[in-house]
Design a protein around this motif. Sequence first.
Motif, mmCIF file in Angstrom:
data_model
loop_
_atom_site.group_PDB
_atom_site.id
_atom_site.type_symbol
_atom_site.label_atom_id
_atom_site.label_comp_id
_atom_site.label_asym_id
_atom_site.label_seq_id
_atom_site.Cartn_x
_atom_site.Cartn_y
_atom_site.Cartn_z
ATOM 1 N N PRO A 6 9.155 9.908 6.755
ATOM 2 C CA PRO A 6 8.299 7.492 6.093
ATOM 3 C C PRO A 6 9.671 6.766 6.271
ATOM 4 N N LYS A 8 11.385 6.041 8.540
ATOM 5 C CA LYS A 8 11.210 5.204 9.612
ATOM 6 C C LYS A 8 9.858 4.554 9.601
ATOM 7 N N ILE A 9 9.152 4.196 9.152
ATOM 8 C CA ILE A 9 7.743 4.143 8.924
ATOM 9 C C ILE A 9 8.331 3.101 8.065
ATOM 10 N N GLU A 12 9.795 0.582 9.973
ATOM 11 C CA GLU A 12 9.123 -0.387 10.666
ATOM 12 C C GLU A 12 7.964 -1.018 10.099
ATOM 13 N N LYS A 14 4.847 0.402 9.662
ATOM 14 C CA LYS A 14 3.914 0.502 10.400
ATOM 15 C C LYS A 14 2.806 0.086 9.408
ATOM 16 N N THR A 15 1.798 -0.012 9.236
ATOM 17 C CA THR A 15 0.296 0.243 8.425
ATOM 18 C C THR A 15 -0.449 0.561 8.745
ATOM 19 N N PHE A 17 -2.038 3.714 11.815
ATOM 20 C CA PHE A 17 -1.736 4.862 12.614
ATOM 21 C C PHE A 17 -2.872 5.195 13.763
ATOM 22 N N SER A 21 -0.726 9.732 16.617
ATOM 23 C CA SER A 21 0.792 9.502 15.799
ATOM 24 C C SER A 21 0.186 9.899 14.416
ATOM 25 N N LEU A 25 3.606 12.590 13.124
ATOM 26 C CA LEU A 25 3.994 12.432 12.157
ATOM 27 C C LEU A 25 3.720 14.188 10.158
#
Length: 329
Positions: A6, A8-9, A12, A14-15, A17, A21, A25
């Motif tokens: 989490p 890493k998300i 980055e 990210k919203t 997926f 993905s 995860l």
Amino acid sequence: AATAPPSKIIIEQKTKFDEESLHVLKQELNEAKAKMVTQKRRRQKEFEKSVIATLAPNEQRFHQERTKRGSSIWVTSLPLKEHGFNLNKQEFWDAMALRYSLDLENRPPVCPCGKPNTTEHSLSCPLGGYVQLRHNEIRDLTANLLREAGCRDVAKQPHLLPITGETFRLKSANTANDARLDVSARGFWSPMDKVYTDVRILNPLAPTNRDIPLDAALKRHEDEKKRCYNERVLQVEQSSFCPLVFSVTGALGNEAEKFYRRLAQLLSDRTRQTYPDTIRYIRQRLSFTLLRTTVISLRGHRGNKFTRSKQYTSEINDFNLLYLINQSA
């Protein structure tokens, strides 16, 4: 760490997926959690071993007893009188003292048999019949549970068929014509199969048991029972044999563990209760039966054998002396 995926998300930003993905995860999270649990359990076991190494030999044996499955179930059980799960305060105090290797108070220092009245001795002393009581209570409980589970032809102390020329590979096999076991029943492993059981309850503090690991002691007693009866039951009775070996504090041997698991399955099917509830119920009844008979043996009256013997001898000597005086007169 479990927070790495989490984190890493978040970095980055990210919203959105896709399904692939999300699956990756979740898999990473599950693997991280499993790794953390494994490492935690390894640390706990290493710490436990380091603590156990500091204990005295008797305390190490009691620790083995307490950590065996089913041996501590009485501590977390509700005190339901209808099932026999209640103890009076003296029984509870003695049970806790036995569990934590504490000295028992207000007991005579010498047993009526003449030996020091230690806990180890009280659990093995035949005076008073408490060793036999412990055995018989487990035998009777097992027979009652087999009846409750729907087994047929349940019998206590069934006699084995006499030997008529059969020979056995082991010299230790019991060949007596009056040989008998503790409990027999039909429909246990299979619908028409007959099973024979024999109960043995060992004292882990006895000299023959205290110097070896608990599991090894239980296995040794199981093997002794098998050498004595297994070949005869298989060949002559055409049935199966299962030794039921316990320690006084509730630990079960491997054969007994398998037996009562099967019994729990039969009882669960018959009563429509879940298997976890049923096996817990059986473990509770076994635990409290062993606990009660063990606590009774610690404080139960064993008579005053040696006092009576000395008094009787004194009376006989006095009688002989009076007889000689009268004869000489």
